[in-house]
Every structure is written in C-alpha cells, then in structure tokens.
Design a protein around this motif. Sequence first.
Motif, mmCIF file in Angstrom:
data_model
loop_
_atom_site.group_PDB
_atom_site.id
_atom_site.type_symbol
_atom_site.label_atom_id
_atom_site.label_comp_id
_atom_site.label_asym_id
_atom_site.label_seq_id
_atom_site.Cartn_x
_atom_site.Cartn_y
_atom_site.Cartn_z
ATOM 1 N N MET A 61 -23.424 33.056 14.671
ATOM 2 C CA MET A 61 -22.346 32.101 14.778
ATOM 3 C C MET A 61 -21.759 31.869 13.381
ATOM 4 S SD MET A 61 -22.415 28.177 16.160
ATOM 5 C CE MET A 61 -23.187 27.386 14.776
ATOM 6 N N PHE A 62 -20.461 31.773 13.317
ATOM 7 C CA PHE A 62 -19.806 31.487 12.046
ATOM 8 C C PHE A 62 -19.818 29.982 11.788
ATOM 9 C CE2 PHE A 62 -17.915 35.654 12.752
ATOM 10 C CZ PHE A 62 -18.068 36.201 11.495
ATOM 11 N N ILE A 63 -20.214 29.604 10.598
ATOM 12 C CA ILE A 63 -20.154 28.217 10.158
ATOM 13 C C ILE A 63 -18.818 27.991 9.451
ATOM 14 C CG2 ILE A 63 -21.175 26.462 8.652
ATOM 15 C CD1 ILE A 63 -22.943 27.164 11.020
ATOM 16 N N CYS A 64 -18.465 28.905 8.573
ATOM 17 C CA CYS A 64 -17.219 28.815 7.804
ATOM 18 C C CYS A 64 -16.348 30.019 8.164
ATOM 19 C CB CYS A 64 -17.524 28.807 6.310
ATOM 20 S SG CYS A 64 -16.065 28.754 5.256
ATOM 21 N N VAL A 65 -15.314 29.773 8.930
ATOM 22 C CA VAL A 65 -14.426 30.850 9.359
ATOM 23 C C VAL A 65 -13.579 31.351 8.188
ATOM 24 C CG1 VAL A 65 -12.540 31.455 10.916
ATOM 25 C CG2 VAL A 65 -14.391 30.016 11.718
ATOM 26 N N CYS A 66 -13.129 30.458 7.340
ATOM 27 C CA CYS A 66 -12.268 30.843 6.214
ATOM 28 C C CYS A 66 -12.934 31.883 5.312
ATOM 29 C CB CYS A 66 -11.902 29.624 5.367
ATOM 30 S SG CYS A 66 -10.898 28.401 6.219
ATOM 31 N N GLY A 81 -19.855 29.658 -0.864
ATOM 32 C CA GLY A 81 -18.430 29.377 -0.737
ATOM 33 C C GLY A 81 -18.095 28.550 0.489
ATOM 34 N N VAL A 82 -19.119 27.996 1.136
ATOM 35 C CA VAL A 82 -18.913 27.154 2.319
ATOM 36 C C VAL A 82 -18.060 25.945 1.941
ATOM 37 C CG1 VAL A 82 -20.100 25.605 3.925
ATOM 38 C CG2 VAL A 82 -21.015 27.858 3.477
ATOM 39 N N ALA A 83 -17.131 25.574 2.784
ATOM 40 C CA ALA A 83 -16.288 24.388 2.619
ATOM 41 C C ALA A 83 -15.504 24.399 1.315
ATOM 42 C CB ALA A 83 -17.125 23.118 2.736
ATOM 43 N N SER A 84 -15.115 25.588 0.866
ATOM 44 C CA SER A 84 -14.338 25.666 -0.368
ATOM 45 C C SER A 84 -12.866 25.983 -0.106
ATOM 46 C CB SER A 84 -14.940 26.725 -1.304
ATOM 47 O OG SER A 84 -14.882 27.998 -0.690
ATOM 48 N N CYS A 85 -12.496 26.083 1.161
ATOM 49 C CA CYS A 85 -11.106 26.381 1.499
ATOM 50 C C CYS A 85 -10.503 25.180 2.233
ATOM 51 C CB CYS A 85 -11.034 27.656 2.336
ATOM 52 S SG CYS A 85 -9.372 28.303 2.526
ATOM 53 N N CYS A 86 -10.621 25.142 3.551
ATOM 54 C CA CYS A 86 -10.024 24.040 4.311
ATOM 55 C C CYS A 86 -10.975 22.852 4.455
ATOM 56 C CB CYS A 86 -9.559 24.515 5.682
ATOM 57 S SG CYS A 86 -10.885 24.797 6.878
ATOM 58 N N GLY A 87 -12.291 23.105 4.353
ATOM 59 C CA GLY A 87 -13.275 22.019 4.412
ATOM 60 C C GLY A 87 -13.712 21.603 5.800
ATOM 61 N N CYS A 88 -13.183 22.250 6.837
ATOM 62 C CA CYS A 88 -13.543 21.862 8.214
ATOM 63 C C CYS A 88 -15.013 22.106 8.537
ATOM 64 C CB CYS A 88 -12.679 22.616 9.211
ATOM 65 S SG CYS A 88 -10.962 22.091 9.193
ATOM 66 N N CYS A 89 -15.667 22.992 7.807
ATOM 67 C CA CYS A 89 -17.055 23.342 8.100
ATOM 68 C C CYS A 89 -18.065 22.493 7.329
ATOM 69 C CB CYS A 89 -17.298 24.813 7.768
ATOM 70 S SG CYS A 89 -17.005 25.195 6.030
ATOM 71 N N ALA A 90 -17.609 21.600 6.479
ATOM 72 C CA ALA A 90 -18.510 20.829 5.622
ATOM 73 C C ALA A 90 -19.549 20.041 6.425
ATOM 74 C CB ALA A 90 -17.710 19.890 4.724
#
Length: 92
Positions: free
Chosen positions: A1-6, A33-42
Amino acid sequence: MFICVCNAITERQVKTAVAEGAQTLSDLQGQLGVASCCGCCADTATEYLPGGRYAAQVVSASAQPQGALVSDAANDAVAEETAFVAVAVSRF
C-alpha cells in the motif's frame, strides 16, 4: 500500500524506517521524503511511529529473522539505469 503517493513511498518502506530507528515525522521525512510535497500523508505516516495506531505492526530490525526471503515491491529497489527509446514522428 502506498503511504505517500507524491513520492511513491510504500507502507513497507515506512515500517522499515521505523524499525531501523525513525522516531518522528521529521525522521521519516529525512529518510524517505514522506510528507514533503502536499503533506496529505503526514497523519498516516505518523501512525506507524512509536505510540501510533499501527506501531504494533512494526517489527524491530533486531527481531526480524536473518535470511528471511522477502520480495521487494516494485519501487523498493532503485534502478541502476533507465533506458530511453527515441521515437520519431513524421506527418505526411
């Protein structure tokens, strides 16, 4: 499962980082690099950290059996080189 799609970060990668010692979201951001783009996965990524809802699913690195055969997910391995093909288009 993907946690961070970005950044195409999988649940397996997050669990591995936590098992290897990541304690905070900043640790996960620095390592993966988790939550370093849009932040929805934080919020989801934080749930795998100690004290989180999914923390019990994370097996510590020392508790993992040596020599266990586990196949990598498609994005777990980094390709050494990517071949590109040039395509020519002509109009008549």
